[in-house]
Design an enzyme around this catalytic site. Structure first.
Site, PDB file in Angstrom:
ATOM      1  N   ASP A 292      50.254  39.975  43.065  1.00 27.44           N
ATOM      2  CA  ASP A 292      49.476  40.789  42.142  1.00 27.44           C
ATOM      3  C   ASP A 292      48.445  41.552  42.983  1.00 27.44           C
ATOM      4  O   ASP A 292      48.317  41.338  44.194  1.00 27.44           O
ATOM      5  CB  ASP A 292      48.826  39.950  41.034  1.00 27.44           C
ATOM      6  CG  ASP A 292      48.509  40.818  39.807  1.00 27.44           C
ATOM      7  OD1 ASP A 292      48.476  42.054  39.941  1.00 27.44           O
ATOM      8  OD2 ASP A 292      48.288  40.265  38.713  1.00 27.44           O
TER       9      ASP A 292
HETATM   10  C1  NOJ Z   1      46.973  43.652  38.024  1.00 29.19           C
HETATM   11  C2  NOJ Z   1      47.673  43.033  36.871  1.00 29.19           C
HETATM   12  O1  NOJ Z   1      47.385  41.652  36.799  1.00 29.19           O
HETATM   13  C3  NOJ Z   1      49.178  43.195  36.920  1.00 29.19           C
HETATM   14  O2  NOJ Z   1      49.734  42.713  35.720  1.00 29.19           O
HETATM   15  C4  NOJ Z   1      49.534  44.633  37.148  1.00 29.19           C
HETATM   16  O3  NOJ Z   1      50.927  44.781  37.157  1.00 29.19           O
HETATM   17  C5  NOJ Z   1      48.936  45.082  38.464  1.00 29.19           C
HETATM   18  N1  NOJ Z   1      47.487  44.950  38.394  1.00 29.19           N
HETATM   19  C6  NOJ Z   1      49.309  46.507  38.808  1.00 29.19           C
HETATM   20  O4  NOJ Z   1      48.692  47.385  37.967  1.00 29.19           O
END
Ligand code: NOJ
Length: 761
Positions: A292
């Protein structure tokens, strides 16, 4: 910051690359041998480049990047140091960014472009929690396939969805992104969404690769506070959290995203047990894991790594293949391999997985295959896509209360007052995580009701202002609690009307990432508005618009009719009007329990019994609250219809089964009302004594049926030992012989009861 965007958008990077066209129908074996050939030609630096992912600098879905400037990033792409980008959208932008990689790098390896297409790209569908209320996985497959159609036409090949985190805590803002509290329902939706995004063929230009997230247990953050600590048992992990991930992987999900949270001291990004043992080992997952946003870098902040190099070391060993915005692999991996701390084979394994998906997508055949401006123009926000959105909207609505058949409303012969700021809002229904939705592009409830009645003027009063223009990036929302202007006008309108339809709920940016709340009651002056209106007119239909279960205990005691209309997407108002006026008979069921107060959370139907579940002797020493019932306001699986259903005649084909045998449980459902309607018939099972304690009920099947007035249907569920299997004391998946109860009914709290025995072979 805008420079790269400008250059890309203007088509500045006009090189004359001629892609080597490969065989479009490459088999797995062919792909594997191409991957190996390419891998054998790559330098360590080129391999590490494949593991590095950056966001565009003009659209960010996380904290601003610190690692490199836009100019440096551009240079890095040209040097083959970036294998993937997120947040670059549009056929032209993707084409031009892709050119940077393909035309400048030695091996011409295309980048893979990802984006958060969570519930639609430009045509917005109901938020995932809402769509799960349809109890129609097929609907989610359809809406995901339309989202893929639009996203792929805009240059994208990869969505960071579905989010399949089981969530039991309404305080957590990201509860809106998943399918609710139940592993079985969640698994059905997880698989359906993967199939919808990916179709049957990843190389089809109308589909995108899915990314199941967040692996794992992110929905269990303590206190419902986003990014917080998780500490759950292996049993909860296996029996509750992982089933939807497994279902998604079994459905062919190409990628997985890990999670920000730790579990019992180990952040998911550094969790070998999760990523290597379970995902890649037990489940045989052959796609790749993306971290993430900076979750590798956050290993330092969690306190398990002292610097980026140590963080990279932990993450690569644990099986995190791609580094999203962490700059850790690019910083530390080279040194780690050179010093022997990381075996290059681990890097190869990660690269292999990423190349495999790029080949499966057909990016090596044509890196620009998703970049067709004509298709982009023709595919987005079409009538057909909006028709799916309308269908999804009305099918996601749950009728919570309808005393004296106040609903459906009559289009004529009844004066209707429409009240509440949310009623006229054209933006809130688009929901959080709205990808490329155009601001203010939803059909408001007001517009939907206007269209349904054919009346150009409707009686509307806003009431007091709710919240001031928040956006996805406003950190704190400021609710109006002082300015009561608008209240008198709303009361006056209600007074002279036959019925009031009042929209209440949440702004869309009260939910989503980083939007946890300690209070789940109506905010601002909404309760005051309800009270003032209800004092002058008791015929109030409350239309809830929200992204989490909210505490409406007071309203539920008073309002004769309530519909749960969530954040329903582009066609929200039309979907709501379809239900309000009875053009569609609502059939949604809650995918999550609604608490009576925030103090009850986490609350979920499939809880354990405890040693003291009741107060048989009337004493104080039992599991309860002294100030409130422990039961939810509305249970999981709950939802009414404009007609009524009667359940009778539960029959079991046998009183016992042995492993391998099948048991049929049949029930008769009759439509006892005057309207045709659909009912979700639900099967729950309880294992009475196990090697570990078992939930008091678990959903094991459901069927949505349509019944004409007076019509009856028999519904049969087939049960075998595999439906009874769970991870017990030895953490092996198996059914344990013994006594079972089952219920078939209209929600998790009601049902006809039966019993059977699972015997040893
Ligand atoms: C953080 C989020 O937790 C995740 O779900 C998302 O896909 C990414 N950022 C990218 O935007």
């Amino acid at each position: 910051m805008k420079k790269l965007m400008l250059l890309i958008a203007l088509g500045f990077f006009s090189f004359s690359f001629k892609p080597t066209m490969g065989n479009k129908s490459s088999t797995d074996q062919e792909i594997e041998s191409k991957v190996e050939q390419l891998l054998s030609k790559m330098t360590l630096a080129e391999k590490i480049g494949q593991l590095n992912q950056y966001t565009s600098r003009w659209e960010m879905t996380g904290p601003a990047p610190k690692g490199s400037s836009e100019q440096q990033m551009l240079e890095m792409i040209k040097k083959g140091q970036v294998g993937s980008m997120l947040n670059v959208t549009g056929a032209v932008a993707v084409r031009n960014a892709q050119k940077l990689a393909v035309e400048n790098t030695r091996l011409h390896i295309p980048m893979i472009f990802g984006y958060d297409v969570i519930h639609g790209y430009r045509t917005m569908f109901p938020i995932p929690l809402a769509e799960a209320a349809s109890w129609e996985p097929e609907l989610a497959r359809k809406s995901s396939s339309v989202a893929a159609l639009e996203a792929s036409a805009s240059g994208l090949q990869w969505t960071f969805a579905p989010m399949v985190d089981i969530a039991r805590d309404a305080r957590w803002g990201r509860i809106m992104e998943g399918a609710g509290e139940d592993p079985y329902l969640g698994s059905q939706f997880a698989a359906a969404r993967v199939k919808g995004f990916q179709g049957d063929d990843l190389s089809d230009i109308h589909t995108v690769a899915a990314c199941v997230k967040h692996f794992a247990a992110y929905g269990f953050v303590e206190s419902g506070r986003d990014y917080n600590t998780v500490d759950i048992s292996e049993s909860t992990l296996r029996n509750v959290v992982l089933p939807p991930f497994k279902a998604a992987v079994d459905a062919g999900a190409a990628t997985v995203m890990n999670a920000f949270n730790e579990i019992g001291g180990t952040p998911s990004t550094a969790n070998t047990h999760l990523q290597r043992d379970i995902l890649k080992g037990e489940w045989g997952f052959d796609g790749f894991v993306v971290s993430d946003w900076n979750s590798i870098g956050e290993l330092i902040v969690h306190g398990v790594a002292k610097d980026k190099t140590e963080a990279a070391n932990l993450a690569i060993h644990a099986g995190s293949d791609m580094d999203m915005e962490g700059n850790c692999y690019i910083t530390g991996l080279n040194e780690l391999v050179q010093s022997g701390k990381v075996d290059e084979k681990l890097v190869d394994d990660a690269v292999r997985r990423i190349l495999r998906i790029k080949y499966r997508l057909g990016l090596f055949d044509d890196p620009y295959k998703y970049c067709d401006e004509k298709r982009e123009k023709e595919s987005i926000l079409t009538k057909e896509n909006l028709a799916v959105a309308r269908e999804a909207a009305r099918r996601s609505i749950v009728l919570l209360k309808n005393e004296n058949n106040l609903l459906p409303l009559k289009k004529d012969g009844q004066t209707i007052a429409i009240i509440g700021e949310l009623a006229a809002d054209k933006d809130v229904p688009l929901g959080s995580w709205r990808a490329k939705a155009l601001t203010g592009s939803a059909v408001s409830m007001l517009e939907g009701m206007q269209a349904a009645t054919g009346k150009s003027t409707v009686a509307y009063a806003r009431g007091p202002k709710y919240v001031d223009g928040p956006s996805a990036f406003t950190a704190e929302l400021s609710f109006n609690t002082t300015d009561r202007s608008g209240l008198d006008e709303a009361v006056a309108l209600a007074k002279k009307s036959d019925v009031v339809v009042m929209a209440l709920g949440e702004n869309c940016f009260q939910t989503g990432e980083g939007r946890s709340q300690t209070d789940i009651k109506l905010k601002g002056l909404q309760q005051d508005l309800f009270d003032a209106v209800y004092a002058v007119n008791k015929n109030v239909v409350v239309v809830l618009m929200n992204g989490r279960p909210i505490d409406i205990t007071e309203i539920a005691q008073k309002a004769p009719a309530i519909i749960e209309a969530w954040h329903l997407g582009s066609e929200s108002g039309n979907g709501i009007a379809d239900v309000l006026f009875g053009n569609y008979n609502p059939a949604g069921k809650l995918p999550i329990s609604f608490p009576r107060a925030v103090g009850q959370v986490p609350i979920y139907y499939n809880h354990k019994n405890s040693g003291r579940p009741t107060n048989g002797e009337g004493n104080v020493f039992w599991s309860h609250y002294t100030d409130l019932s422990k039961e939810p306001l509305f249970p999981f699986g709950y939802g009414l219809s404009y007609t009524t259903f009667e359940y009778s005649n539960l029959k079991l084909s046998s009183g016992s089964i042995t492993p391998g045998e099948k048991l049929q449980a049949t029930v008769t459902v009759k439509n006892t009302g005057n309207l045709a309607g659909e009912e979700v018939v639900q099967l729950y099972i309880r294992d009475l004594a196990g090697s570990i304690t078992r939930p008091v009920k678990e959903l094991k099947g459901f069927r949505k049926i349509m019944l004409q007035p007076g019509e009856s249907k028999e519904v049969t569920f087939t049960i075998s030992d595999s439906d009874l299997a769970f991870y017990g004391a030895d953490l092996k998946l198996k059914a344990e012989p013994g006594d079972f109860k089952l219920w078939i009914g209209t929600n998790s709290a009601e049902g006809l009861e039966g019993a059977f025995v699972l015997k040893q072979n």
